[in-house]
Design a protein around this motif. Structure first.
Motif, PDB file in Angstrom:
ATOM      1  N   MET A  70       0.827  -1.200   0.000  1.00  0.00           N
ATOM      2  CA  MET A  70       0.000   0.000   0.000  1.00  0.00           C
ATOM      3  C   MET A  70       0.869   1.261   0.000  1.00  0.00           C
ATOM      4  O   MET A  70       0.618   2.208  -0.757  1.00  0.00           O
ATOM      5  N   LEU A  71       1.909   1.288   0.832  1.00  0.00           N
ATOM      6  CA  LEU A  71       2.807   2.440   0.862  1.00  0.00           C
ATOM      7  C   LEU A  71       3.505   2.616  -0.492  1.00  0.00           C
ATOM      8  O   LEU A  71       3.680   3.742  -0.970  1.00  0.00           O
ATOM      9  N   SER A  72       3.891   1.504  -1.108  1.00  0.00           N
ATOM     10  CA  SER A  72       4.543   1.564  -2.417  1.00  0.00           C
ATOM     11  C   SER A  72       3.594   2.150  -3.458  1.00  0.00           C
ATOM     12  O   SER A  72       3.999   2.968  -4.300  1.00  0.00           O
ATOM     13  N   ARG A  73       2.330   1.741  -3.398  1.00  0.00           N
ATOM     14  CA  ARG A  73       1.349   2.257  -4.355  1.00  0.00           C
ATOM     15  C   ARG A  73       1.119   3.752  -4.145  1.00  0.00           C
ATOM     16  O   ARG A  73       1.071   4.525  -5.104  1.00  0.00           O
ATOM     17  N   ALA A 128       6.007   0.984  19.887  1.00  0.00           N
ATOM     18  CA  ALA A 128       5.556  -0.246  19.228  1.00  0.00           C
ATOM     19  C   ALA A 128       5.526   0.019  17.728  1.00  0.00           C
ATOM     20  O   ALA A 128       5.515   1.169  17.283  1.00  0.00           O
ATOM     21  N   LEU A 129       5.513  -1.066  16.953  1.00  0.00           N
ATOM     22  CA  LEU A 129       5.540  -0.961  15.493  1.00  0.00           C
ATOM     23  C   LEU A 129       4.345  -1.690  14.879  1.00  0.00           C
ATOM     24  O   LEU A 129       3.852  -2.650  15.468  1.00  0.00           O
ATOM     25  N   PRO A 130       3.913  -1.218  13.707  1.00  0.00           N
ATOM     26  CA  PRO A 130       4.364  -0.013  13.012  1.00  0.00           C
ATOM     27  C   PRO A 130       3.763   1.247  13.633  1.00  0.00           C
ATOM     28  O   PRO A 130       2.716   1.193  14.281  1.00  0.00           O
ATOM     29  N   LYS A 131       4.438   2.367  13.409  1.00  0.00           N
ATOM     30  CA  LYS A 131       3.910   3.665  13.808  1.00  0.00           C
ATOM     31  C   LYS A 131       4.142   4.633  12.659  1.00  0.00           C
ATOM     32  O   LYS A 131       5.233   4.663  12.082  1.00  0.00           O
ATOM     33  N   SER A 132       3.121   5.407  12.325  1.00  0.00           N
ATOM     34  CA  SER A 132       3.213   6.325  11.191  1.00  0.00           C
ATOM     35  C   SER A 132       2.746   7.713  11.590  1.00  0.00           C
ATOM     36  O   SER A 132       1.862   7.872  12.434  1.00  0.00           O
ATOM     37  N   LEU A 133       3.362   8.713  10.974  1.00  0.00           N
ATOM     38  CA  LEU A 133       2.965  10.103  11.175  1.00  0.00           C
ATOM     39  C   LEU A 133       2.866  10.785   9.820  1.00  0.00           C
ATOM     40  O   LEU A 133       3.661  10.498   8.916  1.00  0.00           O
ATOM     41  N   GLU A 190      -1.321  -0.679  11.828  1.00  0.00           N
ATOM     42  CA  GLU A 190      -1.272  -0.740  10.368  1.00  0.00           C
ATOM     43  C   GLU A 190      -2.092   0.369   9.722  1.00  0.00           C
ATOM     44  O   GLU A 190      -3.213   0.670  10.143  1.00  0.00           O
ATOM     45  N   LEU A 191      -1.519   0.997   8.700  1.00  0.00           N
ATOM     46  CA  LEU A 191      -2.220   2.036   7.958  1.00  0.00           C
ATOM     47  C   LEU A 191      -3.333   1.435   7.108  1.00  0.00           C
ATOM     48  O   LEU A 191      -3.334   0.242   6.805  1.00  0.00           O
ATOM     49  N   SER A 192      -4.277   2.301   6.709  1.00  0.00           N
ATOM     50  CA  SER A 192      -5.391   1.851   5.872  1.00  0.00           C
ATOM     51  C   SER A 192      -5.611   2.845   4.741  1.00  0.00           C
ATOM     52  O   SER A 192      -5.086   3.961   4.757  1.00  0.00           O
ATOM     53  N   GLU A 193      -6.417   2.454   3.774  1.00  0.00           N
ATOM     54  CA  GLU A 193      -6.764   3.355   2.676  1.00  0.00           C
ATOM     55  C   GLU A 193      -7.492   4.589   3.208  1.00  0.00           C
ATOM     56  O   GLU A 193      -7.368   5.685   2.659  1.00  0.00           O
ATOM     57  N   HIS A 194      -8.248   4.404   4.284  1.00  0.00           N
ATOM     58  CA  HIS A 194      -8.963   5.540   4.883  1.00  0.00           C
ATOM     59  C   HIS A 194      -7.976   6.599   5.369  1.00  0.00           C
ATOM     60  O   HIS A 194      -8.243   7.802   5.251  1.00  0.00           O
ATOM     61  N   ASP A 195      -6.841   6.175   5.919  1.00  0.00           N
ATOM     62  CA  ASP A 195      -5.847   7.134   6.400  1.00  0.00           C
ATOM     63  C   ASP A 195      -5.354   8.021   5.263  1.00  0.00           C
ATOM     64  O   ASP A 195      -5.174   9.230   5.433  1.00  0.00           O
ATOM     65  N   PHE A 196      -5.143   7.413   4.094  1.00  0.00           N
ATOM     66  CA  PHE A 196      -4.688   8.197   2.941  1.00  0.00           C
ATOM     67  C   PHE A 196      -5.779   9.175   2.510  1.00  0.00           C
ATOM     68  O   PHE A 196      -5.520  10.363   2.300  1.00  0.00           O
ATOM     69  N   ALA A 204      -8.315  10.371   4.180  1.00  0.00           N
ATOM     70  CA  ALA A 204      -8.710  11.367   5.184  1.00  0.00           C
ATOM     71  C   ALA A 204      -7.597  12.346   5.524  1.00  0.00           C
ATOM     72  O   ALA A 204      -7.877  13.506   5.864  1.00  0.00           O
ATOM     73  N   HIS A 205      -6.335  11.913   5.437  1.00  0.00           N
ATOM     74  CA  HIS A 205      -5.251  12.748   5.955  1.00  0.00           C
ATOM     75  C   HIS A 205      -4.195  13.149   4.924  1.00  0.00           C
ATOM     76  O   HIS A 205      -3.582  14.203   5.071  1.00  0.00           O
ATOM     77  N   VAL A 206      -3.961  12.315   3.912  1.00  0.00           N
ATOM     78  CA  VAL A 206      -2.927  12.642   2.928  1.00  0.00           C
ATOM     79  C   VAL A 206      -3.515  13.381   1.733  1.00  0.00           C
ATOM     80  O   VAL A 206      -3.039  14.461   1.358  1.00  0.00           O
ATOM     81  N   ALA A 207      -4.548  12.816   1.128  1.00  0.00           N
ATOM     82  CA  ALA A 207      -5.131  13.408  -0.085  1.00  0.00           C
ATOM     83  C   ALA A 207      -5.527  14.873   0.097  1.00  0.00           C
ATOM     84  O   ALA A 207      -5.237  15.703  -0.776  1.00  0.00           O
ATOM     85  N   PRO A 208      -6.187  15.257   1.215  1.00  0.00           N
ATOM     86  CA  PRO A 208      -6.553  16.674   1.364  1.00  0.00           C
ATOM     87  C   PRO A 208      -5.342  17.608   1.373  1.00  0.00           C
ATOM     88  O   PRO A 208      -5.425  18.735   0.878  1.00  0.00           O
ATOM     89  N   LEU A 209      -4.217  17.149   1.912  1.00  0.00           N
ATOM     90  CA  LEU A 209      -3.017  17.985   1.940  1.00  0.00           C
ATOM     91  C   LEU A 209      -2.426  18.145   0.545  1.00  0.00           C
ATOM     92  O   LEU A 209      -1.899  19.206   0.194  1.00  0.00           O
ATOM     93  N   LEU A 210      -2.525  17.097  -0.266  1.00  0.00           N
ATOM     94  CA  LEU A 210      -1.989  17.162  -1.628  1.00  0.00           C
ATOM     95  C   LEU A 210      -2.863  18.012  -2.535  1.00  0.00           C
ATOM     96  O   LEU A 210      -2.393  18.539  -3.547  1.00  0.00           O
ATOM     97  N   ASN A 211      -4.134  18.152  -2.173  1.00  0.00           N
ATOM     98  CA  ASN A 211      -5.072  18.899  -3.014  1.00  0.00           C
ATOM     99  C   ASN A 211      -5.151  20.375  -2.655  1.00  0.00           C
ATOM    100  O   ASN A 211      -5.936  21.117  -3.235  1.00  0.00           O
ATOM    101  N   ARG A 212      -4.369  20.804  -1.671  1.00  0.00           N
ATOM    102  CA  ARG A 212      -4.413  22.219  -1.278  1.00  0.00           C
ATOM    103  C   ARG A 212      -3.820  23.097  -2.372  1.00  0.00           C
ATOM    104  O   ARG A 212      -2.858  22.735  -3.017  1.00  0.00           O
TER     105      ARG A 212
END
Length: 358
Positions: free
Chosen positions: A266-269, A322-327, A342-348, A350-358
């Motif tokens: 998922m991170l690679s994608r 503890a692992l994994p941990k992401s910020l 573990e990260l999920s598609e929802h994390d991307f 909800a938190h990544v996509a809005p920052l990229l679209n600014r």
């Protein structure tokens, strides 16, 4: 039942009631009141802080009273000082920065201890050097007007020097005042950044921020991410400062971690899909040697860079227990999400996509 026995029952009942009543008085009750969080530094008896009205670096008249409703950091400075004053100024700046938006509700006042040589030019230069020009009021006035203020705050200031190149000796004191203008804490010498942040958060009515093993605030959403510098597996240097302007996804992992392995596709994608859109995915391997990590990457291809944290310096700074941990850190260096697990598609979404679209 005999009349004699029946007459004794009310008397027995009264005795039981009295015993229970006495027990309720004598047995201490659990204290259910919320416990106050202790302030750090030297706590003061909450006396009203002595008032004053002086001019700041822009020539504006500033009085202590106008900051009622805000905690106040009150310190004493010499803009020509080369010893402790610059250190204290930097601590104040760093504390306000690490507090994020909460820091904007704190007023900072610095009162001159060298009025003969603290000119508007030297004060503005000193303030600029420590990124405080528009963040604090550096106040000065003739010595005769400042002396009663120094005395009121129990400050020793040496007699005037004929040269601005000579450090003006004075007591190092930083007072913290609460929203009602009362003296609450005195910090001498150079206050610890973590202590200053803790006390200011308490005076703001916020819960104290957790700290890492380094004694610095643990990363939280809405607060600046701790700065770091590291080397990737291929020997390149990477730092949070060099990534300013990019959205950074920090992913702490290890080769033995099953959930970490599940995140790799998922991170690679995400990394491939957002190339050219200001997203930096940085894997941070925790406490494993270069050979172990290199062998793992040959087996499980990771297109994004991987930094080595063999001594867990970054892990301690980012409070990795503890692992994994992401910020997720935005382009201004502010943490937007902290996730343990573990990260999920929802994390991307909800938190990544809005920052990229600014």
């Amino acid at each position: 039942m005999s009349t004699k026995v029946m007459r004794r029952l009310p008397l027995i009942g009264i005795v039981v009631v009295l015993v229970l009543a006495l027990a309720s008085i004598m047995i201490p009750r659990a204290n259910t009141a919320p416990q106050r969080v202790a302030l750090l530094g030297t706590t003061l008896p909450q006396n009203p802080a002595p008032g004053f009205s002086l001019r700041d670096q822009f020539g504006a008249r500033v009085s202590l009273r106008q900051f009622r409703g805000h905690p106040v950091v009150l310190t004493f400075m010499d803009s020509n000082c080369t010893a402790l004053c610059p250190v204290v100024a930097e601590t104040v700046h760093r504390s306000l920065s690490e507090m994020g938006s909460a820091g904007r509700n704190v007023a900072v006042l610095a009162i001159s201890t060298n009025p003969e040589h603290d000119t508007s030019a030297t004060i503005r230069r000193f303030s600029n050097q420590h990124h405080l020009l528009n963040r604090w009021h550096f106040l000065t006035s003739p010595r005769g007007e400042l002396q009663p203020i120094w005395d009121a705050y129990h400050l020793y200031v040496a007699p005037a020097s004929s040269s601005p190149l000579v450090d003006q000796h004075h007591t190092s004191a930083t007072y913290l005042l609460d929203k009602r203008g009362r003296e609450r804490v005195l910090m001498t010498a150079d206050p610890a950044t973590s202590d200053l942040i803790t006390d200011l958060r308490i005076l703001l009515g916020l819960r104290p921020q957790a700290t890492t093993a380094f004694g610095v605030p643990a990363p939280e959403a809405g607060h600046p991410a701790p700065l770091f510098a590291a080397r990737t597996l291929d020997g390149r240097s990477v730092s949070l400062r060099s990534l300013r302007g990019k959205v950074v996804l920090l992913n702490f992992w290890a080769t033995w971690c099953t959930a970490c392995k599940s995140e790799v596709p998922m991170l690679s994608r995400w990394y491939r899909q957002t190339r050219g859109r200001n997203l930096m995915v940085l894997g941070v391997n925790e406490q494993e040697d270069r050979g172990t990590v290199a062998a793992y990457l040959r087996k499980y291809a990771m297109p994004y860079p991987v930094a080595l944290d063999e001594s867990s310096v970054l892990g301690a700074r980012y409070d990795v227990a503890a692992l994994p941990k992401s910020l997720i850190v935005d382009g201004q260096g502010v943490v937007q999400m902290v996730k343990l697990g573990e990260l999920s598609e929802h994390d991307f979404a909800a938190h990544v996509a809005p920052l990229l679209n600014r």
